[in-house]
Design an enzyme around this catalytic site. Structure first.
Site, PDB file in Angstrom:
ATOM      1  NE  ARG A 196       9.232   6.221  70.952  1.00  0.00           N
ATOM      2  CZ  ARG A 196       8.379   6.076  69.935  1.00  0.00           C
ATOM      3  NH1 ARG A 196       7.720   4.956  69.793  1.00  0.00           N
ATOM      4  NH2 ARG A 196       8.189   7.052  69.073  1.00  0.00           N
ATOM      5  NE  ARG A 235       3.565   9.668  72.712  1.00  0.00           N
ATOM      6  CZ  ARG A 235       4.258   9.415  71.611  1.00  0.00           C
ATOM      7  NH1 ARG A 235       4.052  10.137  70.515  1.00  0.00           N
ATOM      8  NH2 ARG A 235       5.150   8.448  71.582  1.00  0.00           N
TER       9      ARG A 235
END
Length: 425
Positions: free
Chosen positions: A276, A391
């Site tokens: 994040r 990711r």
């Protein structure tokens, strides 16, 4: 944006939909403002007719030499104009208030979207692959990446701010390889690739519903432009204010862009590593479809995102987001979650959504299908991550790590990487 006619005629259904979404909704206020707007319009129309009649009478009276009567009629027109100005102001005020309501009201969930209050109510649809069982102590990507010299969070912070990172050596090449692999794979499946600006204007972000409601999540420039949070913004607005041909639908687009998000509502979440962050790379998919093909195209888009994970041989699962968890502009969403050993859990890596005609109504994107209906209809827009690159990198580092601290390169990436193993840089 919702159709005002639909809202007006289905107040109970809208109220229930917003309740299912945990979204605020005030039917009484909407109705009062809508009635005020329509009353003002009716008053304007009546006054305009009265003014037209009076103006016509003035000409006739002047021809007849009846100056006094003509002057009285002129005064009457002046009074009517004042009333018209007042009615117009009330209409504008009511219209602005109604528009503000519609612009900040989320989409109606599709009937097949599961009803639920939060992410805890999202049903799992399917799984693919089996999480790896390590015979050594596996490391999280933030530790292993730093040890190998391919991820440098400290220097990212030094260069910019917290939640930024730098990539070095084969880490930088892995990022570039993933982008090329994803774009090549999607174009081989019929997507047209685009290269678009990383900055968008307010009209563009309004079209895809980031504005006005989510401005705090965006990075804004000093001249009122915005760094894009996703290529969906640009790809969807390529056809803003256009009428498409039904014979060309579905249109399938993809693009790599850097993405920028302030993560205003994510304080304290996933603070380690590259899960994040404020800036990340993503290959995005966008579709424009006919109404009757919308849901089928969503299922196909999910398959396209799954294909990337399957080629990389990364375990994942697909979940359907419930009404309390779907995004603002979505009527139905599937999330793909990849297995991350550091979390001992699946983490979102792609979100594929059907926005129905919600975005197209805001961006005025229509299509013409003369064989099936007269006039035009709003197109259906769909978007999905294909995939979030950072990711994906984290998942590769963790799932492909070796006991000696190296990382095996997934077979499908080796032609792009030019190596089989990532070692210290």
């Amino acid at each position: 944006m919702l159709d005002i006619k639909y809202v007006r005629e289905n107040l109970d259904a809208v109220a229930q939909a917003m309740k299912n979404r945990n979204a605020p909704w005030d039917s009484e206020r909407f109705t009062a403002l809508d009635e005020e707007r329509r009353a003002a319009i009716a008053e304007e129309e009546a006054l305009q007719a009265e003014r037209n009649a009076a103006s016509k009478a003035i000409g006739a009276l002047m021809k007849e030499g009846k100056k006094a009567e003509a002057d009285e009629a002129k005064e009457q027109v002046r009074v009517i104009n004042e009333k018209l100005e007042s009615a117009g102001a009330r209409r504008d005020q009511a219209e602005a208030a109604v528009r503000q309501i519609l612009m900040t009201t989320p989409n109606i969930p599709h009937p097949t979207t599961p009803i639920g209050a939060s992410e805890d109510d999202n049903p799992e649809i399917r799984r693919w692959g089996t999480p790896r069982q390590f015979d050594f102590e596996a490391k999280p990507h933030w530790d292993l990446g730093a040890e190998l010299g391919i991820i440098d969070c400290e220097r990212g912070v030094k260069l910019a701010h917290s939640r930024f990172y730098a990539l070095g050596g084969l880490g930088a090449r892995l990022e570039r390889s993933l982008i090329n692999f994803m774009a090549d794979t999607h174009t081989s499946r019929g997507y047209k690739e685009w290269w678009v600006p990383a900055i968008a204007n307010a009209e563009t972000l309004t079209g895809t519903a980031q504005l006005p409601k989510f401005e705090e999540d965006l990075f804004k420039t000093t001249d009122g432009m915005y760094l894009i949070p996703t290529a969906e913004v640009q790809l969807t607005n390529l056809h803003r204010d256009e009428v498409l041909d039904a014979a060309d639908l579905p249109l399938k687009y993809c693009a790599f862009t850097p993405c920028f998000r302030s993560e205003a509502g994510a304080a304290g979440r996933d603070t380690r590593g590259i899960i994040r962050v404020h800036q990340f790379s993503k290959v995005e998919m966008v579709k424009f479809a006919k109404e009757e093909e919308s849901q089928e195209e969503l299922e196909l888009m999910v398959k396209d995102a799954e294909n990337i994970l399957q080629l990389l041989e990364l375990p994942y699962r697909v979940i359907a987001l419930c009404t309390g968890d779907i995004g603002f502009g979505s009527c139905k969403t599937y999330d793909l979650e990849v297995w991350l050993p550091s979390y001992n859990a699946y983490k979102e890596i792609s979100s594929c959504s059907d926005c129905w005609d919600f975005q197209a109504r805001r961006a005025n994107i229509k299509y013409r299908d003369p064989e099936n209906f007269k006039g035009t209809r709003f197109a259906h827009t769909l978007n999905g991550s294909g995939l979030a690159v950072g990711r994906t990198m984290a998942a590769i580092i963790e799932n492909y790590q070796n006991a000696d601290g190296t990382i095996t390169v997934p077979e499908v990436l080796r032609p792009y990487m030019g190596c089989d193993v990532i070692g210290p840089q």
